[in-house]
Structures are given as C-alpha cells and as structure tokens.
Design a protein around this motif. Structure first.
Motif, PDB file in Angstrom:
ATOM      1  N   PHE A 284       0.809  -1.224   0.000  1.00 58.25           N
ATOM      2  CA  PHE A 284       0.000   0.000   0.000  1.00 58.25           C
ATOM      3  C   PHE A 284       0.845   1.279   0.000  1.00 58.25           C
ATOM      4  N   TYR A 285       2.171   1.163  -0.175  1.00 61.14           N
ATOM      5  CA  TYR A 285       3.030   2.348  -0.228  1.00 61.14           C
ATOM      6  C   TYR A 285       3.378   2.655  -1.682  1.00 61.14           C
ATOM      7  N   PRO A 286       2.868   3.728  -2.260  1.00 62.53           N
ATOM      8  CA  PRO A 286       3.165   4.013  -3.671  1.00 62.53           C
ATOM      9  C   PRO A 286       4.655   4.044  -3.994  1.00 62.53           C
ATOM     10  N   ASN A 287       5.441   4.701  -3.166  1.00 62.29           N
ATOM     11  CA  ASN A 287       6.838   4.939  -3.523  1.00 62.29           C
ATOM     12  C   ASN A 287       7.775   3.770  -3.251  1.00 62.29           C
ATOM     13  N   VAL A 288       7.272   2.692  -2.663  1.00 63.64           N
ATOM     14  CA  VAL A 288       8.106   1.502  -2.476  1.00 63.64           C
ATOM     15  C   VAL A 288       7.426   0.258  -3.054  1.00 63.64           C
ATOM     16  N   ILE A 289       6.434   0.474  -3.910  1.00 63.97           N
ATOM     17  CA  ILE A 289       5.644  -0.642  -4.415  1.00 63.97           C
ATOM     18  C   ILE A 289       6.429  -1.546  -5.353  1.00 63.97           C
ATOM     19  N   ARG A 290       7.529  -1.065  -5.883  1.00 62.68           N
ATOM     20  CA  ARG A 290       8.305  -1.885  -6.813  1.00 62.68           C
ATOM     21  C   ARG A 290       8.698  -3.224  -6.194  1.00 62.68           C
ATOM     22  N   ALA A 291       9.026  -3.216  -4.904  1.00 57.08           N
ATOM     23  CA  ALA A 291       9.414  -4.461  -4.231  1.00 57.08           C
ATOM     24  C   ALA A 291       8.300  -5.497  -4.300  1.00 57.08           C
ATOM     25  N   SER A 292       7.056  -5.056  -4.144  1.00 51.16           N
ATOM     26  CA  SER A 292       5.916  -5.977  -4.221  1.00 51.16           C
ATOM     27  C   SER A 292       5.781  -6.575  -5.615  1.00 51.16           C
ATOM     28  N   LEU A 293       6.039  -5.757  -6.646  1.00 53.09           N
ATOM     29  CA  LEU A 293       5.926  -6.228  -8.025  1.00 53.09           C
ATOM     30  C   LEU A 293       7.048  -7.206  -8.368  1.00 53.09           C
ATOM     31  N   VAL A 294       8.228  -6.949  -7.861  1.00 50.08           N
ATOM     32  CA  VAL A 294       9.349  -7.869  -8.074  1.00 50.08           C
ATOM     33  C   VAL A 294       9.073  -9.198  -7.386  1.00 50.08           C
ATOM     34  N   ASN A 295       8.591  -9.136  -6.157  1.00 54.17           N
ATOM     35  CA  ASN A 295       8.305 -10.363  -5.407  1.00 54.17           C
ATOM     36  C   ASN A 295       7.252 -11.226  -6.094  1.00 54.17           C
ATOM     37  N   ARG A 296       6.362 -10.616  -6.836  1.00 50.63           N
ATOM     38  CA  ARG A 296       5.315 -11.340  -7.558  1.00 50.63           C
ATOM     39  C   ARG A 296       5.785 -11.829  -8.931  1.00 50.63           C
ATOM     40  N   GLY A 297       7.019 -11.537  -9.298  1.00 51.62           N
ATOM     41  CA  GLY A 297       7.521 -11.942 -10.604  1.00 51.62           C
ATOM     42  C   GLY A 297       7.032 -11.061 -11.739  1.00 51.62           C
ATOM     43  N   LEU A 298       6.455  -9.906 -11.407  1.00 52.45           N
ATOM     44  CA  LEU A 298       5.922  -9.010 -12.436  1.00 52.45           C
ATOM     45  C   LEU A 298       6.980  -8.055 -12.979  1.00 52.45           C
ATOM     46  N   LEU A 299       8.067  -7.881 -12.239  1.00 51.66           N
ATOM     47  CA  LEU A 299       9.193  -7.056 -12.676  1.00 51.66           C
ATOM     48  C   LEU A 299      10.498  -7.780 -12.362  1.00 51.66           C
ATOM     49  N   PRO A 300      11.536  -7.582 -13.201  1.00 47.00           N
ATOM     50  CA  PRO A 300      12.845  -8.160 -12.902  1.00 47.00           C
ATOM     51  C   PRO A 300      13.603  -7.279 -11.915  1.00 47.00           C
ATOM     52  N   LEU A 301      14.592  -7.844 -11.265  1.00 45.47           N
ATOM     53  CA  LEU A 301      15.404  -7.070 -10.334  1.00 45.47           C
ATOM     54  C   LEU A 301      16.240  -6.002 -11.034  1.00 45.47           C
ATOM     55  N   ASP A 302      16.633  -6.277 -12.275  1.00 47.05           N
ATOM     56  CA  ASP A 302      17.593  -5.398 -12.952  1.00 47.05           C
ATOM     57  C   ASP A 302      16.975  -4.220 -13.704  1.00 47.05           C
ATOM     58  N   LYS A 303      15.682  -4.041 -13.627  1.00 52.64           N
ATOM     59  CA  LYS A 303      14.986  -2.924 -14.280  1.00 52.64           C
ATOM     60  C   LYS A 303      15.119  -2.948 -15.803  1.00 52.64           C
ATOM     61  N   SER A 304      15.415  -4.106 -16.347  1.00 51.54           N
ATOM     62  CA  SER A 304      15.654  -4.206 -17.792  1.00 51.54           C
ATOM     63  C   SER A 304      14.404  -3.975 -18.629  1.00 51.54           C
ATOM     64  N   THR A 305      13.234  -4.096 -18.039  1.00 50.94           N
ATOM     65  CA  THR A 305      12.000  -3.883 -18.801  1.00 50.94           C
ATOM     66  C   THR A 305      11.381  -2.507 -18.538  1.00 50.94           C
ATOM     67  N   ASP A 306      12.075  -1.665 -17.778  1.00 49.17           N
ATOM     68  CA  ASP A 306      11.558  -0.320 -17.536  1.00 49.17           C
ATOM     69  C   ASP A 306      11.522   0.473 -18.833  1.00 49.17           C
ATOM     70  N   LEU A 307      10.527   1.313 -18.974  1.00 46.83           N
ATOM     71  CA  LEU A 307      10.406   2.196 -20.125  1.00 46.83           C
ATOM     72  C   LEU A 307      10.879   3.595 -19.741  1.00 46.83           C
ATOM     73  N   VAL A 308      10.989   4.473 -20.720  1.00 44.94           N
ATOM     74  CA  VAL A 308      11.347   5.857 -20.420  1.00 44.94           C
ATOM     75  C   VAL A 308      10.214   6.507 -19.637  1.00 44.94           C
ATOM     76  N   ASP A 309      10.509   7.552 -18.900  1.00 47.33           N
ATOM     77  CA  ASP A 309       9.472   8.266 -18.164  1.00 47.33           C
ATOM     78  C   ASP A 309       8.401   8.778 -19.123  1.00 47.33           C
ATOM     79  N   LEU A 310       7.182   8.868 -18.632  1.00 52.60           N
ATOM     80  CA  LEU A 310       6.068   9.260 -19.488  1.00 52.60           C
ATOM     81  C   LEU A 310       6.285  10.630 -20.132  1.00 52.60           C
ATOM     82  N   GLY A 311       6.977  11.521 -19.440  1.00 51.95           N
ATOM     83  CA  GLY A 311       7.200  12.863 -19.968  1.00 51.95           C
ATOM     84  C   GLY A 311       7.982  12.898 -21.260  1.00 51.95           C
TER      85      GLY A 311
END
Length: 320
Positions: A284-311
C-alpha cells in the motif's frame, strides 16, 4: 497508549509515501447551474451517477462527478447503440477523455502491454500516485463514443487507457492524507473512492503538462490472457462497488487497488505466491511498491523492462 502511539507512528510513515488522489479540487465555479438536489451534473447523460458520499462527515452530499465516475459495463443491446457489441469487445461507459465521458469499445484481446505508473509528487517527503496503463496494438485501437449522443461528436480512437483508483469528495473538497484515514472512533475517513478509466492523453495533460510531474513506467511481465482479466476484473469491481466504498489511506488507496487488479488477473506460480504473501507490508506504499511487483515476478530485479518516463515517451507526439 502503546497501541495508540504505534497507530500514529504508522500513519506518519504512510503519510511520508502516500498521496493517492488526482481529484482534489477547490473548483465550485458554476455549480449553481447543476441540479445538486438530485446530484445531476449532466441531465442529458444516460450514465450520470447520481452518487452521494455514503459515510463520513459529508455523508449524503453529492460527489463531484464532473470528471470522475465509476464504470458501467454495457450489455449487447446497450453497446449496440454506441457502435459496440462485436465479439472480442468490451463496452464500458463513464470513461474519461478531455473532461468528457465516453463509452469505450475496447478490444480486450489486443492489449499489447500492461505498464505500471508511479507518479512522483514534489514534496518535502516522497509522495506518489500509482495506476495501470493499458497499451493496445496499433491496428486495434479503443473507440470512444460520446455518451451524450445529441452532441453529435465523432468517435475518437485512442491506443492507451489508464486504470486509476482515486479519493473523491463533494464539490470543492480538498484532499488531506490524515482526513483520508479511518479509525475506530470515526468509522471512516472523509473521502469516497472511485475506480476510474481515463485516456492516457488526459492523464498526460494532468500529470505532465499541467504539473510537470515525473512519471516512471514499468512494463509488467503478464500474458495477453492475464492482461484481459486484469481489465475485466477492474471494470467488474468498479461497477459492482459503484461509489459506495470509502477511501482509506492505509487499506484502500490507489496502490492497494492497482495491486488488487493485478492479483485478480495474474496466475502466479508457487514462488510468486510466496512473494505475494511476503509483500503485505509494501502493498500500500506508492513509492516503495516496486518491491511488491518484483516479489510477484511481475518485474525483474535489474529494471531491464523499464520504459522511459512518461514525460519523454514518444506516445506524447500523438496527442493534440
């Protein structure tokens, strides 16, 4: 006393991270032209919500639904009136685009990517809003048809929708994180919660053009079938709950509901289920939610699938 101090300390920690609202507003201009006795902001719109806050100090007052409403899934007959009902399409009313509401005819099997957004709010301490971006195939856009048919507007095609859960109040409400927290004495906070669907262009305008916020984009590891289920479960939850639930800073906010949408649609393996269970303290913490997504296998640890910022996303070049 120990329990009370712990609760205060915990809420202080959450206040450091949370700001799950996009709709705080002091805008009461022009309200005299609306039918606030019956909570009607557009008498010609067949999907007008007529919604009132169910609990809290403003219980019974009209929600400000000029820009945010819960979704309505259309049956085949209803969808046909808006050019929908084709196989493989989901027709949903109350989708926001450029400050108007539309029926969206959505090709549910053409979701190319599900992208997690973390919007950073400038503040003395980290704060943010989270939401899910659905990116559709180039040759299978979403068609938006104006709900108020008499306006005679032409359909609009978009290739990205955003699923966003936000705090919402009465006209002129102003968001405050502590007022959004329920407790045993009050029973609930001051704000209701709305499960919205919005065009990416409208979100881009609000987050980037108007506020110059940083919005991170993380492409999630989900299948086409899981993407479809995430969308359908979010729509189902929005319609079934309507606007009858109250926002809660700790237990029902933008991030808990983004995670709930993912959990409703994704098939986790055993390791991912264990990771999901282990993530309760960060779900439930927006700014630390990445850990929850990694733990679920939805994101890799190395940020290799991150996209550029929306801006700086090239999608912005397609917006008017």
């Amino acid at each position: 006393m120990v329990r009370k101090n712990f609760a205060v300390a915990l809420l202080g920690i959450v206040a450091t991270f949370s700001a799950c609202t996009q709709k705080s507003t002091n805008d009461t201009a022009g309200l005299s032209s609306f039918d606030l006795k019956n909570c009607v902001f557009d008498a010609k719109d067949p999907f007008e919500s007529h919604a009132r806050l169910p609990k809290g100090p403003h219980a019974g007052e009209c929600y400000d639904t000029r820009q945010a409403r819960s979704l309505v899934k259309l049956n085949a007959a209803e969808a046909a009136k808006y050019g929908g009902s084709a196989a493989g399409y989901l027709s949903v009313a109350n989708v926001s685009h450029k400050d108007k509401f539309y029926v969206a005819n959505i090709p549910v099997n053409a979701i190319k990517n599900v992208i997690f957004h973390l919007e950073h709010f400038p503040a003395a301490v980290p704060a943010g809003h989270t939401q899910l971006r659905l990116q559709f195939e180039e040759n299978s856009p979403v068609t938006l048809v104006a709900q108020t048919i008499s306006r005679g507007e032409r359909p609009v095609q978009v290739r990205d929708l955003v699923l966003s859960t936000e705090a919402l109040g009465q006209p002129g409400f102003s968001y405050d994180i502590f007022k959004g927290q329920g407790n045993p004495l009050k029973g609930s906070g001051e704000y209701g919660v709305v499960y919205r669907m919005v065009s990416l262009e409208s979100k881009f305008d609000h987050m980037i053009r108007k506020q110059n916020h940083k919005v991170e984009q993380w492409k999630l590891n989900v299948t086409r079938e899981e993407s479809r289920r995430i969308l359908e479960q979010f729509v189902f939850k929005s319609q079934s709950r309507g606007m009858n639930y109250m926002y809660d800073t700790l237990t029902l906010n933008c991030t808990t509901e983004a995670i709930a949408a993912l959990d409703a649609g994704v098939d986790y393996n055993i390791a991912e289920r264990i990771g999901k269970f282990a993530s309760k303290l960060t779900d439930f913490y927006p700014n630390v939610i990445r850990a929850s997504l990694v733990n679920r296998g939805l994101l890799p640890l190395d940020k290799s699938t991150d996209l550029v910022d929306l801006g700086v996303d090239e999608v912005a070049t397609t917006f008017e």
